[in-house]
Write an enzyme that holds these catalytic residues in place. Structure first.
Site, PDB file in Angstrom:
ATOM      1  N   SER A  49       0.778  -1.245   0.000  1.00 40.41           N
ATOM      2  CA  SER A  49       0.000   0.000   0.000  1.00 40.41           C
ATOM      3  C   SER A  49       0.806   1.289   0.000  1.00 40.41           C
ATOM      4  CB  SER A  49      -0.941   0.003   1.207  1.00 40.41           C
ATOM      5  OG  SER A  49      -0.229  -0.345   2.365  1.00 40.41           O
ATOM      6  N   GLY A  51       5.148   3.101  -0.187  1.00 38.11           N
ATOM      7  CA  GLY A  51       6.588   2.923  -0.377  1.00 38.11           C
ATOM      8  C   GLY A  51       6.948   1.961  -1.490  1.00 38.11           C
ATOM      9  N   TYR A  52       7.924   1.091  -1.201  1.00 38.87           N
ATOM     10  CA  TYR A  52       8.442   0.174  -2.216  1.00 38.87           C
ATOM     11  C   TYR A  52       7.424  -0.883  -2.646  1.00 38.87           C
ATOM     12  CZ  TYR A  52      13.158   2.041  -2.320  1.00 38.87           C
ATOM     13  OH  TYR A  52      14.239   2.854  -2.533  1.00 38.87           O
ATOM     14  N   ASP A 110      -3.463  -8.520   8.986  1.00 39.47           N
ATOM     15  CA  ASP A 110      -2.099  -8.725   9.469  1.00 39.47           C
ATOM     16  C   ASP A 110      -1.408  -9.857   8.693  1.00 39.47           C
ATOM     17  OD1 ASP A 110       0.205  -9.042  10.851  1.00 39.47           O
ATOM     18  OD2 ASP A 110      -0.733  -9.503  12.787  1.00 39.47           O
ATOM     19  N   ALA A 111      -0.433  -9.471   7.871  1.00 39.06           N
ATOM     20  CA  ALA A 111       0.272 -10.459   7.032  1.00 39.06           C
ATOM     21  C   ALA A 111       0.971 -11.532   7.865  1.00 39.06           C
ATOM     22  CB  ALA A 111       1.304  -9.747   6.159  1.00 39.06           C
ATOM     23  N   TYR A 233      22.638   1.087  10.926  1.00 38.09           N
ATOM     24  CA  TYR A 233      21.845   0.274   9.992  1.00 38.09           C
ATOM     25  C   TYR A 233      22.478  -1.103   9.738  1.00 38.09           C
ATOM     26  CZ  TYR A 233      18.083  -0.767   6.892  1.00 38.09           C
ATOM     27  OH  TYR A 233      16.973  -1.366   6.361  1.00 38.09           O
ATOM     28  N   THR A 271      10.275   7.229   3.434  1.00 43.57           N
ATOM     29  CA  THR A 271       9.017   6.483   3.514  1.00 43.57           C
ATOM     30  C   THR A 271       8.596   6.530   4.978  1.00 43.57           C
ATOM     31  OG1 THR A 271      10.012   4.348   4.046  1.00 43.57           O
ATOM     32  CG2 THR A 271       9.711   4.821   1.699  1.00 43.57           C
TER      33      THR A 271
HETATM   34  P1  NAD Z   1       6.461   1.457   4.059  1.00 45.10           P
HETATM   35  O1  NAD Z   1       6.249   1.782   5.487  1.00 45.10           O
HETATM   36  O2  NAD Z   1       6.238   2.520   3.051  1.00 45.10           O
HETATM   37  O3  NAD Z   1       5.547   0.196   3.616  1.00 45.10           O
HETATM   38  C1  NAD Z   1       5.278  -0.864   4.469  1.00 45.10           C
HETATM   39  C2  NAD Z   1       4.144  -1.719   3.942  1.00 45.10           C
HETATM   40  O4  NAD Z   1       3.965  -2.817   4.858  1.00 45.10           O
HETATM   41  C3  NAD Z   1       2.781  -1.025   3.854  1.00 45.10           C
HETATM   42  O5  NAD Z   1       2.118  -1.453   2.680  1.00 45.10           O
HETATM   43  C4  NAD Z   1       2.010  -1.561   5.068  1.00 45.10           C
HETATM   44  O6  NAD Z   1       0.601  -1.630   4.899  1.00 45.10           O
HETATM   45  C5  NAD Z   1       2.587  -2.965   5.146  1.00 45.10           C
HETATM   46  N1  NAD Z   1       2.470  -3.576   6.450  1.00 45.10           N
HETATM   47  C6  NAD Z   1       2.986  -3.176   7.640  1.00 45.10           C
HETATM   48  N2  NAD Z   1       2.652  -4.050   8.608  1.00 45.10           N
HETATM   49  C7  NAD Z   1       1.919  -5.018   8.030  1.00 45.10           C
HETATM   50  C8  NAD Z   1       1.271  -6.185   8.504  1.00 45.10           C
HETATM   51  N3  NAD Z   1       1.332  -6.560   9.783  1.00 45.10           N
HETATM   52  N4  NAD Z   1       0.551  -6.922   7.627  1.00 45.10           N
HETATM   53  C9  NAD Z   1       0.448  -6.564   6.309  1.00 45.10           C
HETATM   54  N5  NAD Z   1       1.069  -5.494   5.803  1.00 45.10           N
HETATM   55  C10 NAD Z   1       1.794  -4.730   6.656  1.00 45.10           C
HETATM   56  O7  NAD Z   1       7.940   0.874   3.983  1.00 45.10           O
HETATM   57  P2  NAD Z   1       9.074   0.830   2.862  1.00 45.10           P
HETATM   58  O8  NAD Z   1      10.106   1.835   3.195  1.00 45.10           O
HETATM   59  O9  NAD Z   1       8.492   0.792   1.505  1.00 45.10           O
HETATM   60  O10 NAD Z   1       9.733  -0.585   3.216  1.00 45.10           O
HETATM   61  C11 NAD Z   1       9.484  -1.766   2.503  1.00 45.10           C
HETATM   62  C12 NAD Z   1      10.758  -2.602   2.522  1.00 45.10           C
HETATM   63  O11 NAD Z   1      11.795  -1.882   1.839  1.00 45.10           O
HETATM   64  C13 NAD Z   1      11.296  -2.892   3.930  1.00 45.10           C
HETATM   65  O12 NAD Z   1      11.846  -4.180   3.961  1.00 45.10           O
HETATM   66  C14 NAD Z   1      12.398  -1.854   4.081  1.00 45.10           C
HETATM   67  O13 NAD Z   1      13.372  -2.226   5.026  1.00 45.10           O
HETATM   68  C15 NAD Z   1      12.953  -1.849   2.664  1.00 45.10           C
HETATM   69  N6  NAD Z   1      13.798  -0.697   2.297  1.00 45.10           N
HETATM   70  C16 NAD Z   1      13.406   0.575   2.555  1.00 45.10           C
HETATM   71  C17 NAD Z   1      14.266   1.626   2.231  1.00 45.10           C
HETATM   72  C18 NAD Z   1      13.898   3.068   2.507  1.00 45.10           C
HETATM   73  O14 NAD Z   1      14.768   3.932   2.491  1.00 45.10           O
HETATM   74  N7  NAD Z   1      12.632   3.368   2.745  1.00 45.10           N
HETATM   75  C19 NAD Z   1      15.495   1.376   1.591  1.00 45.10           C
HETATM   76  C20 NAD Z   1      15.820   0.067   1.299  1.00 45.10           C
HETATM   77  C21 NAD Z   1      14.977  -0.977   1.661  1.00 45.10           C
END
Ligand code: NAD
Length: 393
Positions: A49, A51-52, A110-111, A233, A271
């Site tokens: 939903s 971010g990535y 909850d995934a 990190y 994010t």
């Molecule tokens: P985000 O917070 O934007 O997205 C998190 C997603 O997880 C959302 O869709 C949310 O609904 C979902 N989520 C959270 N808890 C949940 C649950 N219990 N059940 C189902 N869905 C759940 O985060 P992001 O930054 O896009 O991170 C995604 C991945 O990318 C992570 O593994 C993060 O470590 C990695 N990452 C992030 C960055 C950065 O700079 N943001 C860089 C590299 C890697």
């Protein structure tokens, strides 16, 4: 009603449906402006939903013409109160996907739970038969494991204390911060939340249910970053979880027939998750400035499109020596990192505005919640209740 941003700490407690819709529309327009990808056709995105994960779903749908099933954990609007940004993003995604004749359904829950895994399996069986790609992009600070134990992750070091500069983005002031080492049980909890255990459980559950295609690609996301963030990190509690995620990817490829599991190391971006990590936001503001000056800056969508089109589905996957996809290639370029380090050492409150892209940080932050998006009429009366056509709770 009129919706205003209400910022508390690292998050905004309100979200604007029209702004979120516009963000999703723009991400889709970006992908549509790029060459198509000969990629997967039925994609499960866990954490779809924001971010990535959202950018992955958009890339799969609009670059590969894939059917997508998204798993999200979002708040609908209750009694006239705002839904979460991820809810509005998902509603917009489904609307645009359906307008283009693409299958898109979403399960909200909850995934980490068995129940959501089972619902997902049922839906794949009923609608898709099998999936040929699984994206695992859950980011959270809490998890309840199948045995009922609740775990909370921490963002701490694992060696000793670590001190460096950090930024208060609200007051735009720099200070020194000292981060304490995590206790062993805190590291263990962080690995439980952000490590690979749940990804592995998902993949085994899907395989055992017979809903994986003969050849399935699965990917989860990680971060490495420069030396200055390593204590917090890469070598910190979150880094231990990412190491576990990496080992999980190796195990999944080895142990599940027909599955190729990858870690994609992505760029540091604003994010909802990254805003909470100490020191990292200051690094991000400097990185943004330099990457924008060099014409190398990317957001989630450019990164994820590139992952699908250039790295994963352009013949043989483009991997580093550890077998990982490197979407942080521009971030880690030597000239970029040299410039960041130079800026970091000369940084003071007097030159902060010239050295760090704090406005860019805030722009991304507001955008995440659908605010300050050009073309959106924030004075108009907006209905906070937006339904998602397919949603299953
Ligand atoms: P985000 O917070 O934007 O997205 C998190 C997603 O997880 C959302 O869709 C949310 O609904 C979902 N989520 C959270 N808890 C949940 C649950 N219990 N059940 C189902 N869905 C759940 O985060 P992001 O930054 O896009 O991170 C995604 C991945 O990318 C992570 O593994 C993060 O470590 C990695 N990452 C992030 C960055 C950065 O700079 N943001 C860089 C590299 C890697």
């Amino acid at each position: 009603m009129k919706i205003e941003p209400k910022i508390r700490g690292f998050i905004c407690t309100t979200a604007h449906p029209d702004g979120c819709r516009e963000n999703v529309r723009r991400q889709i327009a970006y992908v549509k402006s790029q060459p198509k990808t000969d990629g997967p056709k039925r994609v499960l995105v866990i954490g779809a939903s924001t971010g990535y994960g959202l950018a992955s779903r958009i890339s799969a749908a609009f670059s590969c013409d894939a059917a997508t099933l998204g798993i999200v954990f979002e708040k609908p609007s209750v009694r006239g109160r705002n839904a979460s940004a991820g809810w509005y993003n998902t509603a917009a995604f489904e609307e645009f996907a359906q307008a283009d004749g693409l299958y898109a359904k979403t399960i909200n829950g909850d995934a980490f739970s068995e129940e959501i895994k089972q619902k997902t399996i049922n839906m794949i069986r009923q609608d898709l038969g099998t999936v040929d790609m699984v994206v695992y992009s859950v980011a959270t600070s809490r998890r309840t494991a199948p045995d009922g134990t609740a775990y909370s992750s921490v963002l701490k070091t694992t060696g000793g204390t670590y001190s460096n500069k950090t930024i208060d983005l609200t007051t735009r002031t720099i200070s020194d911060v000292t981060i304490e080492p995590a206790a062993p049980e805190e590291v263990e909890a962080t690995v439980k939340v952000m490590g690979g255990e749940d990804w592995e459980a998902w993949m085994h559950a899907l395989k055992n249910a017979g809903v994986l295609a003969e050849h399935t690609v699965t990917v989860a996301y990680s971060y490495i970053g420069p030396k200055l963030t390593h204590p917090i990190y890469l070598n910190g509690s979150i880094g231990k979880a990412k190491q576990d995620l990496y080992e999980t990817s190796q195990r999944l490829s080895r142990e599940i027939d027909g599955v190729d599991a990858y870690i994609s190391v992505n760029k540091a971006l604003v994010t909802q998750s990254s805003a909470a990590i100490p020191i990292v936001p200051l690094y991000i503001t400097i990185l943004y400035k330099i990457m924008k000056e060099k014409g190398l800056h990317e957001g989630c969508i450019e990164q994820m499109y590139r992952m699908f089109h250039d790295k994963l589905y352009a013949g043989q996957p483009a991997l580093d020596q550890q077998g990982q996809l490197r979407l942080d290639d521009y971030e880690m370029q030597e000239d970029v990192q040299q410039a960041v380090m130079q800026a970091w050492t000369t940084l003071s409150e007097d030159n902060l505005a010239q050295i760090a892209d704090i406005d860019g940080y805030w722009e991304d932050f507001y955008h995440m919640f659908g605010f300050n998006v050009s073309g959106v009429d924030y004075d108009a009366d907006t209905d906070v209740e937006v339904s998602i056509a397919s949603i299953q709770e």
